[in-house]
Enzyme design. Structure first.
Site, mmCIF file in Angstrom:
data_model
loop_
_atom_site.group_PDB
_atom_site.id
_atom_site.type_symbol
_atom_site.label_atom_id
_atom_site.label_comp_id
_atom_site.label_asym_id
_atom_site.label_seq_id
_atom_site.Cartn_x
_atom_site.Cartn_y
_atom_site.Cartn_z
ATOM 1 C CG HIS A 74 -19.800 -14.985 -6.357
ATOM 2 N ND1 HIS A 74 -20.174 -16.310 -6.365
ATOM 3 C CD2 HIS A 74 -20.749 -14.339 -7.070
ATOM 4 C CE1 HIS A 74 -21.295 -16.452 -7.060
ATOM 5 N NE2 HIS A 74 -21.670 -15.249 -7.502
ATOM 6 C CG HIS A 109 -22.713 -11.178 -10.354
ATOM 7 N ND1 HIS A 109 -23.855 -11.754 -10.845
ATOM 8 C CD2 HIS A 109 -22.365 -11.926 -9.265
ATOM 9 C CE1 HIS A 109 -24.194 -12.796 -10.089
ATOM 10 N NE2 HIS A 109 -23.291 -12.919 -9.124
ATOM 11 C CB CYS A 125 -28.601 -10.962 -8.638
ATOM 12 S SG CYS A 125 -29.349 -10.727 -7.003
ATOM 13 C CG ASN A 177 -22.003 -15.772 -11.424
ATOM 14 O OD1 ASN A 177 -21.853 -15.291 -10.314
ATOM 15 N ND2 ASN A 177 -23.032 -16.543 -11.732
ATOM 16 N NE ARG A 237 -25.898 -21.584 -6.099
ATOM 17 C CZ ARG A 237 -25.824 -20.312 -5.738
ATOM 18 N NH1 ARG A 237 -26.897 -19.526 -5.797
ATOM 19 N NH2 ARG A 237 -24.668 -19.782 -5.382
ATOM 20 C CG ASP A 238 -25.093 -17.543 -8.732
ATOM 21 O OD1 ASP A 238 -26.270 -17.206 -8.491
ATOM 22 O OD2 ASP A 238 -24.146 -16.746 -8.691
#
Length: 299
Positions: free
Chosen positions: A205, A207, A238, A247, A13-14
């Site tokens: 979470h 990055h 992002c 990430n 997803r991300d």
């Protein structure tokens, strides 16, 4: 017995939502099937958002429906509103995620509303999820810095996190969205949040824009955080944060945790195969330091 650290794999997803070329459902399915062989117990499959805005996540509910269900693996979907919730519910999804931020500017840019309006939008979702016995995970972006506002006050992060928990989220993941933080600044956020909230309710979470993700995770571990999001091969980024890298790589997180004596449940050979396969599909270089060393030593 080793202490267990929960890893939430967000690559499908991300990670994929920031790839320029959308993958087909079959390619995404193959990716997730690979991940399901790695020992990872929590995998975010996709998001129920409009393909007009995020074409990479188109048909996420069809993808979810096509996957084999394993009672030991938690498959989830990100949803933006009640319509998205209904779509996730219709395919039998038992965990969803909602997202807001600790920055007003970021919330406006990301989901086109204020922080308070995001809570109003999620109120019906959380109420319905409770009635339907569907778990809800919360995301809070910009735990340290915002690309528009700069530094975010830790107390603001606490306020938003508490609100999501009060509304019914079982866990809230705090996102270091643009990867500018250093461990000293991460510590200040955790200090404030942990003064009011149990560590079992919080996830990190991180990055890796400036290569600080693993250092920030180490700081988080020192303060008792035992839940982390990661993305295989460091997929992600992002779209609203200029230059924000992906990430933290699941491979690098695995190396840190396993060598510190934590249990992850990950099977290394299967993890590296999944990593190798998705990079081949995307025709990209793997930025993970561990992966590079692993394949070099494997020659």
């Amino acid at each position: 017995m080793s202490e267990f650290v929960k890893i939430v794999e967000v690559g499908p997803r991300d990670g994929l939502q920031n790839e320029k070329t959308p993958l087909s459902i079959e390619q995404r399915k193959s990716f997730i099937l690979d991940l399901m062989q790695t020992g990872l117990k929590n995998i975010e499959v996709g998001s129920c958002v409009s393909p007009k805005w995020v074409p990479q996540m188109a048909n996420s509910t069809d993808l979810f429906l096509s996957l084999p269900k394993d009672k030991h693996i938690n498959l989830s979907l990100l949803i933006p509103n009640l319509k998205g919730f209904e779509q996730a519910k219709a395919v039998g999804c038992k965990e969803i995620a909602v997202f807001t931020a600790a920055s007003e500017s970021f919330t406006q840019k990301n989901i086109n509303c204020t922080i308070d309006e995001s809570f109003e939008k999620f109120a019906d979702v959380l109420a319905q999820a409770k009635a339907d016995e569907i778990k809800v995970r919360g995301y809070v972006s910009c735990m340290v810095d915002c690309p528009y506002e700069g530094a975010i006050a830790p107390v603001q992060v606490l306020k938003v996190t508490q609100k999501l928990l009060e509304m019914g989220c079982y866990e809230v993941s705090l996102g270091e969205t643009i990867g500018t933080a250093t461990p000293d600044r991460v510590k200040k956020v955790w200090d404030i949040c942990l003064s009011e909230i149990g560590s079992h309710l919080l996830a990190g979470h991180f990055h890796n824009t400036y290569g600080m993700a693993i250092a920030n995770i180490y700081q988080s571990l020192e303060q008792g955080i035992r839940i982390f999001d990661s993305s295989i091969s460091g997929l992600g980024g992002c779209p609203y944060a200029k230059g924000a890298a992906g990430n933290v790589a699941t491979e690098d997180l695995y190396y840190l945790l396993s060598n510190m004596g934590f249990e992850t449940g990950i099977h290394l050979d299967e993890l590296m195969l999944a990593s190798k396969n998705i990079n081949k599909v995307l025709n990209r270089h793997n930025p993970s330091s561990f992966a590079q060393a692993y394949w070099q030593n494997d020659k």
